[in-house]
Design an enzyme around this catalytic site. Sequence first.
Site, PDB file in Angstrom:
ATOM      1  N   ARG A  83       0.921  -0.944  -0.036  1.00  0.00           N
ATOM      2  CA  ARG A  83      -0.205   0.236  -0.204  1.00  0.00           C
ATOM      3  C   ARG A  83       0.597   1.429   0.038  1.00  0.00           C
ATOM      4  O   ARG A  83       1.948   1.369   1.016  1.00  0.00           O
ATOM      5  CB  ARG A  83      -1.050   0.268   1.077  1.00  0.00           C
ATOM      6  N   ARG A  92      -5.110   2.039  -4.846  1.00  0.00           N
ATOM      7  CA  ARG A  92      -4.968   1.377  -4.089  1.00  0.00           C
ATOM      8  C   ARG A  92      -4.763  -0.497  -4.450  1.00  0.00           C
ATOM      9  O   ARG A  92      -5.626  -0.923  -4.319  1.00  0.00           O
ATOM     10  CB  ARG A  92      -5.030   1.835  -2.419  1.00  0.00           C
ATOM     11  N   ASP A  95      -7.659  -1.573   0.770  1.00  0.00           N
ATOM     12  CA  ASP A  95      -7.274  -1.024   1.724  1.00  0.00           C
ATOM     13  C   ASP A  95      -8.727  -1.785   3.085  1.00  0.00           C
ATOM     14  O   ASP A  95      -9.168  -2.871   2.525  1.00  0.00           O
ATOM     15  CB  ASP A  95      -8.629  -0.090   1.443  1.00  0.00           C
ATOM     16  N   ASP A  97     -10.283  -1.815   6.220  1.00  0.00           N
ATOM     17  CA  ASP A  97     -11.107  -0.207   7.448  1.00  0.00           C
ATOM     18  C   ASP A  97     -11.815  -1.229   8.433  1.00  0.00           C
ATOM     19  O   ASP A  97     -12.411  -2.064   7.619  1.00  0.00           O
ATOM     20  CB  ASP A  97     -11.925   0.545   6.633  1.00  0.00           C
TER      21      ASP A  97
END
Length: 256
Positions: A83, A92, A95, A97
Site C-alpha cells: 500500500r 490502492r 484498503d 477499514d
Amino acid sequence: MSTAFIAIGSNLGDRLTNLSRAVDAVAHVPETHVQAISHAYESEPAYVGAQSTFLNAVIKVETGIEPDALLGYLLEIEDQMGRVRETANGPRILDLDLLLFGSEERISETLVLPHPKMLERDFVVTPLLEIAPNLTMPDGSRPNRAEANVGLIVRDLGPIPDAGAEHNMPIAETEWVAVAEGEGPQSTLGGFDAALQFKRKVLEQEQIPFAFEPFEPGADIDILGRPQSFRLVVPEAFAATAIALLEAVDQAPVEE
C-alpha cells in the site's frame, strides 16, 4: 472475545487475489479468527472518479485484542502488501477499514468507531448485510442499502477464491484434484515458479476455479519465508477439462 467487521478493497493489480491474501493475513492476526467472509463485489470508485473500479468485501472476526491493536495489524498488512499512501481515496492495492468493534463508540486521533462513512457506502453496506443481515449498529439503527449511494455495486463476483488458503489450511483431497505442481520448493514470501504462475493464468482465462495446496504463496505472512512445495488444484468437476488444457500448454512449442 469481541466481534469486529472489517472492509477490504482493492483496485490495483490482481484485485481478487489481493482480497484473498488480505483475508488470510487477517486470519493470522493474534487471537483473531475469521468467522464469515462476504462475496467479492465490484464497485464504482468513491469520491475520486478517475480510477479503476474496486473489488470489495467484508469479513467478520472474533478477536481478543483491543481495537487500536487490531487497527495496527490492519495497517501493517496494508504495508506488507505494498500500500502506498499518496492521495486520499485514490488507487490502492489494498484498503482495510475497521468498521465496527462490538458495540464500541469512540472518536480519537487514530480511530473512529463505528467507521464514520460506512453507512453511505454501498460497497460496504451490501457485503456487510450479506454476512450480517440482522446487524444492529451501536446506536440501535440498522444499515440500509437504500441509503448507501456512494461507491455503488456494479456486480457480484461470488465467493473469494482460494477459500482453503484463507485460513492456511490444506484443501481436501476428496473435493479438489491436483492438475499441476511447482518445479521446486518456493518461498511463501517470494512466490512460486513461472511455470505454475502461467498455468494459473490459463485457468483464470478459462474461468476454471482453482486454489493452491497447501495454500497460496504469499498468503502466509511468514517473516522467515520458509520454502513450501505448491500444487495447483481445481474442483473435481473441472479436473478433466483443466488437465487437458494444461497438457496442451505443456505440449505447445516454445517460441524462440
